[in-house]
Motif scaffolding. Sequence first.
Motif, short mmCIF file in Angstrom:
data_model
loop_
_atom_site.label_atom_id
_atom_site.label_comp_id
_atom_site.label_asym_id
_atom_site.label_seq_id
_atom_site.Cartn_x
_atom_site.Cartn_y
_atom_site.Cartn_z
N UNK A 106 0.83 -1.21 0.00
CA UNK A 106 0.00 0.00 0.00
C UNK A 106 0.87 1.26 0.00
N UNK A 107 1.87 1.29 0.85
CA UNK A 107 2.74 2.46 0.94
C UNK A 107 3.55 2.66 -0.33
N UNK A 108 4.08 1.54 -0.87
CA UNK A 108 4.93 1.64 -2.07
C UNK A 108 4.12 2.06 -3.30
N UNK A 109 2.94 1.51 -3.49
CA UNK A 109 2.15 1.78 -4.70
C UNK A 109 1.44 3.13 -4.63
N UNK A 110 0.91 3.49 -3.46
CA UNK A 110 0.17 4.75 -3.35
C UNK A 110 1.08 5.94 -3.05
N UNK A 111 2.27 5.67 -2.51
CA UNK A 111 3.16 6.76 -2.12
C UNK A 111 2.84 7.35 -0.77
N UNK A 112 1.92 6.73 -0.03
CA UNK A 112 1.55 7.23 1.29
C UNK A 112 2.57 6.76 2.33
N UNK A 113 2.77 7.56 3.35
CA UNK A 113 3.77 7.28 4.37
C UNK A 113 3.11 6.57 5.56
N UNK A 138 4.82 -0.59 -8.44
CA UNK A 138 4.71 0.87 -8.50
C UNK A 138 4.90 1.36 -9.93
N UNK A 139 5.85 0.77 -10.64
CA UNK A 139 6.15 1.21 -12.00
C UNK A 139 5.02 0.85 -12.96
N UNK A 140 4.31 -0.24 -12.72
CA UNK A 140 3.30 -0.74 -13.65
C UNK A 140 1.87 -0.35 -13.25
N UNK A 141 1.69 0.48 -12.25
CA UNK A 141 0.36 0.71 -11.71
C UNK A 141 -0.61 1.34 -12.70
N UNK A 142 -0.11 1.99 -13.77
CA UNK A 142 -1.00 2.56 -14.78
C UNK A 142 -1.39 1.54 -15.85
N UNK A 143 -0.76 0.37 -15.84
CA UNK A 143 -1.00 -0.68 -16.84
C UNK A 143 -1.57 -1.90 -16.11
N UNK A 159 -2.79 -4.76 -17.02
CA UNK A 159 -2.39 -6.10 -17.45
C UNK A 159 -1.02 -6.48 -16.90
N UNK A 160 -0.05 -5.57 -17.04
CA UNK A 160 1.30 -5.84 -16.53
C UNK A 160 1.27 -5.92 -15.01
N UNK A 161 0.54 -5.03 -14.39
CA UNK A 161 0.42 -5.00 -12.93
C UNK A 161 -0.19 -6.31 -12.42
N UNK A 162 -1.21 -6.80 -13.12
CA UNK A 162 -1.89 -8.03 -12.69
C UNK A 162 -0.95 -9.22 -12.69
N UNK A 163 -0.12 -9.33 -13.71
CA UNK A 163 0.82 -10.45 -13.76
C UNK A 163 1.80 -10.39 -12.59
N UNK A 164 2.32 -9.19 -12.31
CA UNK A 164 3.26 -9.04 -11.19
C UNK A 164 2.55 -9.28 -9.86
N UNK A 165 1.33 -8.78 -9.74
CA UNK A 165 0.57 -8.98 -8.51
C UNK A 165 0.32 -10.46 -8.26
N UNK A 166 0.02 -11.21 -9.32
CA UNK A 166 -0.21 -12.65 -9.18
C UNK A 166 1.07 -13.35 -8.73
N UNK A 167 2.23 -12.94 -9.28
CA UNK A 167 3.51 -13.53 -8.88
C UNK A 167 3.80 -13.25 -7.41
N UNK A 168 3.59 -12.01 -6.99
CA UNK A 168 3.84 -11.65 -5.60
C UNK A 168 2.88 -12.39 -4.68
N UNK A 169 1.61 -12.48 -5.07
CA UNK A 169 0.63 -13.19 -4.25
C UNK A 169 1.02 -14.66 -4.10
N UNK A 170 1.54 -15.27 -5.17
CA UNK A 170 1.95 -16.67 -5.11
C UNK A 170 3.12 -16.86 -4.14
N UNK A 171 4.08 -15.93 -4.16
CA UNK A 171 5.22 -16.02 -3.24
C UNK A 171 4.77 -15.92 -1.79
#
Length: 569
Positions: free
Chosen positions: A152-159, A187-192, A194-206
């Motif tokens: 949440x902090x990394x993607x939104x930029x909130x402290x 954070x880099x893919x948050x505007x895309x 499709x790319x964000x979903x693939x990375x999110x799925x990988x992180x969720x799996x880990x």
Amino acid sequence: MNDIAQSLFQQHTDELCGAALRAISGRTDAHFRKGRLYLDDTLVPVLAPHLRLDTGNHTFNDFRAVADGLALRLLASDRAIYDASCPDDEIGRLLYDFFEQVRLEATAASEWPGVRANVQARFRAWAQGFEHSDLIETSLGILLFTVMLTVWSRVTGCVLSEAQQDLLEATRAGMASEIGTELYALRRQREDQQAYARTAAQLAAKISANLAAEIALDAREQKRERDNRSLFSLLLTPDAQQEEGFDVAPAGQSRVFDQHQSSYRVFTRRYDRVELAATRVRRAELKQFRRQMDEDRAALSIGVAQLAKLFRRIFRIPQDDGWVFGQEEGILDGRTLSQLVASPAETRIFRQDQVIDRVDQAVTILLDCSGSMRVHARRLSVLLDTLLRALGMAGVQTELLGFTTGAWNGGRAMKDWQRQGKPDYPGRLNEVCHLLFKQADTSWSRARLDIAALLKNDLYREGVDGEAVLWASQRLLEQSARRRTLIVVSDGCPMDSATQYVNDDYYLASHLQQVVRQTMVQGIDVVGLGVGLDLSAYYARSLAIDPQQALTPAVFYEIARLLAGGHRR
């Protein structure tokens, strides 16, 4: 807060939050009920934990923030892209859904400052609640909490607060090398998406794998395992499973019905009849039933006048009622121009539209008088009697009808079929009996004694629902009201043993589904009120009530909410 106040608060909250949700998302079919998102009457599951509320311990601001978060889901999340990468396991789905919600709150909310402030406040409130709960004391809890706050902090930029940073520091440091790449990519893919979903799925799996390993290590400590699993029972229960646990009415396609081009047949109508229900009850017995109903009604704390106001609000239609003259603002009244010339200081030279609220609504309640409903008759009689009285006070035209059969196991119709050599495909094979408890042109006060016939046990036999809905809808169409609603009260699928014996299990059910579709096309709003059963297999809009539950104001407000579904403004 008492039951009535809580119900009124929830209704008002749902209306306001639903309006905001539709305005932001642009989806006119979106609705908000008790903190959950519906498209028409289909629940949309959302697993992100900070968007899931109970209805007892939250303020309007909490519900509004959840509505804003759900609106972002509709506005800027492509469901096909979401589904393509969604993990199969429960923990993975929870994390993946949460990551997607964080993306939306970081991107789509940026165009809506108020929305962004609301969703951030909601997340911080959820995090604070988690931080001060027992869940944070478990290894699984701290791991899950660390991942969620870090993403949440990394993607939104909130402290994060200093206390949170101190709490997470050790766990976050241990995970940095393992998930740092995915965190940077999110954070880099948050505007895309499709790319964000693939990375999110990988992180969720880990993370899911780490959590599974942690559960396995803790399995030796049974108490700790129970604590860990309570964490996931809290966080991982899908919205779709949080609804009342009623069985769903069985539904299937009738082979016989399909083989005959969806043509419904009746072997004979010779013995069918429509009766005044009260004529089948002795006068003295009817008065005794009425006294029983009045005593049961008096024992309840139901404000009929309050309920009537709610129904009037639901069914009201604003109508023009001419002009109001001599106003200080509005449309200039040409007739006052000479007065203005003569007296320049005169300001009452305008006219305004006069709009009044009218109720032009007819509601028919159609009661399934099959044998299984007999045990619920006493409680239902009070429920229906109260509804009729409140609707009448609100200016709604009402009817109370019932349907049963003239005999068990086919009666005279079955015997006629047997005498004629048992011809193939006889269709409906019983004597249909339709009952009139209260007619549209009779007030509740005049019909109150006849309504007591609901308590007559031998009225309840078998049920042919499709023909009853057709009969009730035809009576509704004969009424002059501009809007019409049919409420079908039942505890199961259509059931007539003789008809089922000569056709198949779903013959009557297939006909009911066909009739409901045709009735809706005619402009009648058809809803189902299930008695201990979910009737969504037959009615697109339905509500299940627990026949063992006390009749509280909340039950009536849920019914009002059901009726309001076809009249949302």
